[in-house]
Scaffold this active site. Sequence first.
Site, mmCIF file in Angstrom:
data_model
loop_
_atom_site.group_PDB
_atom_site.id
_atom_site.type_symbol
_atom_site.label_atom_id
_atom_site.label_comp_id
_atom_site.label_asym_id
_atom_site.label_seq_id
_atom_site.Cartn_x
_atom_site.Cartn_y
_atom_site.Cartn_z
ATOM 1 N N VAL A 126 22.794 0.643 1.412
ATOM 2 C CA VAL A 126 22.341 -0.527 2.313
ATOM 3 C C VAL A 126 23.230 0.409 3.408
ATOM 4 C CG1 VAL A 126 21.148 -2.232 2.040
ATOM 5 C CG2 VAL A 126 23.450 -1.992 2.104
ATOM 6 N N TYR A 160 35.733 -10.828 4.155
ATOM 7 C CA TYR A 160 34.561 -11.464 4.037
ATOM 8 C C TYR A 160 33.824 -12.111 5.473
ATOM 9 C CZ TYR A 160 30.746 -14.177 2.413
ATOM 10 O OH TYR A 160 29.860 -14.735 1.578
ATOM 11 N N GLY A 161 34.673 -12.994 6.525
ATOM 12 C CA GLY A 161 34.760 -13.973 7.290
ATOM 13 C C GLY A 161 34.310 -13.068 8.181
ATOM 14 N N ALA A 186 24.796 -20.846 -3.633
ATOM 15 C CA ALA A 186 24.155 -21.082 -4.429
ATOM 16 C C ALA A 186 25.242 -20.104 -5.472
ATOM 17 C CB ALA A 186 23.428 -20.177 -4.373
ATOM 18 N N ASP A 211 18.168 -2.387 -4.158
ATOM 19 C CA ASP A 211 20.173 -2.799 -4.845
ATOM 20 C C ASP A 211 20.693 -1.475 -5.350
ATOM 21 O OD1 ASP A 211 20.859 -6.287 -5.601
ATOM 22 O OD2 ASP A 211 21.865 -4.059 -6.925
ATOM 23 N N LYS A 215 31.528 -11.556 7.893
ATOM 24 C CA LYS A 215 29.725 -12.258 8.414
ATOM 25 C C LYS A 215 29.497 -12.756 9.605
ATOM 26 C CE LYS A 215 27.810 -13.275 4.094
ATOM 27 N NZ LYS A 215 26.476 -12.166 3.662
HETATM 28 P P1 NAI Z 1 25.612 -11.045 -5.951
HETATM 29 O O1 NAI Z 1 26.510 -9.961 -6.479
HETATM 30 O O2 NAI Z 1 24.562 -11.598 -7.202
HETATM 31 O O3 NAI Z 1 23.915 -10.142 -5.082
HETATM 32 C C1 NAI Z 1 24.507 -9.513 -3.839
HETATM 33 C C2 NAI Z 1 23.196 -7.703 -4.358
HETATM 34 O O4 NAI Z 1 24.091 -7.265 -3.590
HETATM 35 C C3 NAI Z 1 23.865 -7.790 -5.130
HETATM 36 O O5 NAI Z 1 22.622 -7.198 -6.596
HETATM 37 C C4 NAI Z 1 24.687 -6.262 -5.272
HETATM 38 O O6 NAI Z 1 24.096 -5.173 -6.277
HETATM 39 C C5 NAI Z 1 23.730 -5.565 -4.145
HETATM 40 N N1 NAI Z 1 24.515 -5.190 -3.421
HETATM 41 C C6 NAI Z 1 26.077 -5.312 -3.144
HETATM 42 N N2 NAI Z 1 26.501 -3.428 -2.222
HETATM 43 C C7 NAI Z 1 25.178 -3.110 -1.998
HETATM 44 C C8 NAI Z 1 24.351 -2.052 -1.466
HETATM 45 N N3 NAI Z 1 25.881 -1.273 -0.892
HETATM 46 N N4 NAI Z 1 23.252 -1.447 -1.591
HETATM 47 C C9 NAI Z 1 22.731 -2.469 -1.842
HETATM 48 N N5 NAI Z 1 22.922 -3.131 -2.629
HETATM 49 C C10 NAI Z 1 24.192 -3.833 -2.615
HETATM 50 O O7 NAI Z 1 25.395 -12.178 -4.828
HETATM 51 P P2 NAI Z 1 24.629 -13.501 -4.255
HETATM 52 O O8 NAI Z 1 25.572 -14.305 -4.151
HETATM 53 O O9 NAI Z 1 23.388 -13.514 -4.190
HETATM 54 O O10 NAI Z 1 24.319 -12.394 -3.023
HETATM 55 C C11 NAI Z 1 23.801 -12.553 -1.589
HETATM 56 C C12 NAI Z 1 24.306 -12.730 0.155
HETATM 57 O O11 NAI Z 1 24.348 -13.914 0.378
HETATM 58 C C13 NAI Z 1 25.517 -11.844 0.066
HETATM 59 O O12 NAI Z 1 25.008 -11.531 1.305
HETATM 60 C C14 NAI Z 1 26.405 -12.876 0.011
HETATM 61 O O13 NAI Z 1 27.440 -12.555 0.858
HETATM 62 C C15 NAI Z 1 25.740 -14.340 0.302
HETATM 63 N N6 NAI Z 1 26.456 -15.543 0.092
HETATM 64 C C16 NAI Z 1 26.396 -15.950 -1.458
HETATM 65 C C17 NAI Z 1 26.660 -17.079 -1.326
HETATM 66 C C18 NAI Z 1 27.124 -17.866 -2.142
HETATM 67 O O14 NAI Z 1 27.492 -18.738 -2.742
HETATM 68 N N7 NAI Z 1 25.832 -16.979 -3.409
HETATM 69 C C19 NAI Z 1 27.837 -17.926 -0.047
HETATM 70 C C20 NAI Z 1 27.185 -16.959 1.203
HETATM 71 C C21 NAI Z 1 26.896 -15.777 1.728
#
Ligand code: NAI
Length: 301
Positions: A75, A166-167, A198, A39, A170
């Site tokens: 990443v 984003y769309g 979530a 992360d 994804k």
């Molecule tokens: P979040 O923001 O809590 O977690 C994303 C994590 O990715 C964060 O901890 C952030 O520090 C890390 N991150 C961001 N850019 C980074 C990089 N360049 N290198 C390494 N780490 C990086 O959000 P969440 O909701 O847990 O999202 C996780 C995945 O699920 C994402 O891909 C998001 O697009 C996807 N998602 C989430 C949804 C939801 O309802 N929460 C819906 C659809 C998709």
Amino acid sequence: MADIRFDGKVAIVTGAGGGLGRQHALELARRGAKVVINDLGGSMDGSGGSSAAAEAVVAEIKAFGGEAIANGSSVTDDAGVANMVQQAMDAWGRIDILVANAGILRDKTFSKMEMADFEAVMNVHVMGSVKPAKAVWEIMKAQNYGRIVVTTSSTGLYGNFGQSNYGAAKLALIGFMNTLKLEGQKNNIHVNAISPVAATRMTENLMPAEVLAKLKPEYVTPAVVYLVSEEAPTGVVMTAGAGAFAQARIYETEGVYLGEGGLSVEEVRDNFARITDPTGQQAYVNGGEQSGKFFRKMQGG
Ligand code: NAI
């Protein structure tokens, strides 16, 4: 049936310092996997960063007797990704699982969107999944075993106001999965996608508190853990949220053969209802199957 375990398996979970990724990593570790917690630790739009978020999750895993190491690389950074993979290889000598989960948001209507925000979101989601996948691909091939999950979204599958960047990113991941699932098959590398819903910092401002309370990230995790297990299918987009699970698929209608000679725009217009008629629609497992339909129809099939 026996419980699903990951003893002896090594996993990398990107963006695992919080939200969904943290839950995926914790569950993999509880079930015996050794896990690299990647992360960047930045804010939701991808700015800033520190390895503290990853280290905190490593501490949680160690507290219940699991094995984990922290990685604070982005990443999207080639050297950082190479280093993350090297850390796993140095510590445990193999990589069985990649959960490409890291992501950011920069929402704006397309009118107001700066290209820099479009590119940043494309880069983190698309290249931030492609680069780790590329870095583990040869290792998985040599092992004759690998499981990869990419993280898509209902926005990519169906659209959402203010999320064109984003769309686009994804749904690109589904295209990526569709070819990797074919190329990975002979080496027992299975590639799937999760489309989660979530309550995380990404969604905390989008829904009321009582709805968010029913959308715990840990309700999505069983789908992800199944999709990276030995028993996993390949090429499946699983949707998950609030304790519900489903499969998203692209279907194509049977369509209509209009012949070769004298085709016109008007014929397409006049047949639009038949072209789009869902009766007999089908999901294909590769592009060739779809083209095959056109040849079949040409021959009167
Ligand atoms: P979040 O923001 O809590 O977690 C994303 C994590 O990715 C964060 O901890 C952030 O520090 C890390 N991150 C961001 N850019 C980074 C990089 N360049 N290198 C390494 N780490 C990086 O959000 P969440 O909701 O847990 O999202 C996780 C995945 O699920 C994402 O891909 C998001 O697009 C996807 N998602 C989430 C949804 C939801 O309802 N929460 C819906 C659809 C998709």
